[in-house]
Design a protein around this motif. Structure first.
Motif: not given
Length: 206
Positions: A81-84, A113-118
């Motif tokens: 995503s481009e936003r929080v 990037g939360n999804l990728s990091r998860s």
């Protein structure tokens, strides 16, 4: 000729617990290709014939490198995503009826990037295999998810969409599995043969 190629696929493999259920998007590395499971069975047979137990720990060690390759590919294909984004805890006015929008309490924020990091290599104690998929922040699902902290609780909504809420599917796990399948298989086969070679060397067999 490799010992693995000469030994048949006989004997029983250590099995998963009948009560074990992986997550919706958890990918079993050993099941990505029939060749992977076949290779593991051959290693198991070699170990048996040499009087060495083929433990779950040894099996997972063989699967590890392939799992890491798949993890990296899924991370690459995960949308960013481009936003929080924020998650709210919305109280209920009465049973099954939520309070109006804006009345909720913000309990978590998710940086891009939360999804990728998860996406992690998941080592479940009740399984003989390694899985790759989104890791959820079960113990502490609140606060800011940034840096090394991640929570992939919504990954299946991204992968399959939620038509009833107008959320389209954005597949990233299935395309990643298709893209990495060959590399994962090659890595596991290489590690399997290495395990056999190490055992033969330990026993003084050429």
């Amino acid at each position: 000729m490799s010992v693995i190629k000469r030994i048949g696929s006989r004997g029983r493999m250590p099995g998963n617990s009948s009560k074990f259920k992986p997550g919706i998007l958890d990918v079993n590395v050993a099941k990505i290709s029939p060749e992977i499971e076949a290779e593991l069975r051959k290693v198991h047979q070699v170990f048996n014939e040499l009087g060495q137990e083929f433990t779950t720990k040894e099996r997972k060690k063989i699967l590890r490198k392939g799992a890491e390759i798949l993890r990296d590919e899924i991370r690459t294909q995960a949308p960013v995503s481009e936003r929080v984004h924020y998650r709210y805890s919305t109280p209920k006015l009465v049973k099954n009826i939520r309070a109006p929008k804006g009345k909720g309490v913000r309990v978590a924020s998710y940086e891009p990037g939360n999804l990728s990091r998860s996406i992690k290599v998941l080592n479940y104690k009740r399984s003989k295999d390694l899985f790759v998929g989104p890791k959820k922040a079960k113990r502490n699902p609140q606060g800011n998810f940034a840096g090394r902290r991640a929570d992939g609780y919504y990954a299946h909504w991204v992968e399959y969409g939620v038509p009833s809420r107008g959320i389209p599917a954005t597949p990233f796990v299935r395309p990643a599995v298709a893209a990495a399948k060959g590399a994962v298989k090659d890595a596991v086969v290489q590690e399997a043969r290495k395990a056999v070679d190490q055992l033969l060397k330990k026993r003084g067999i050429k």
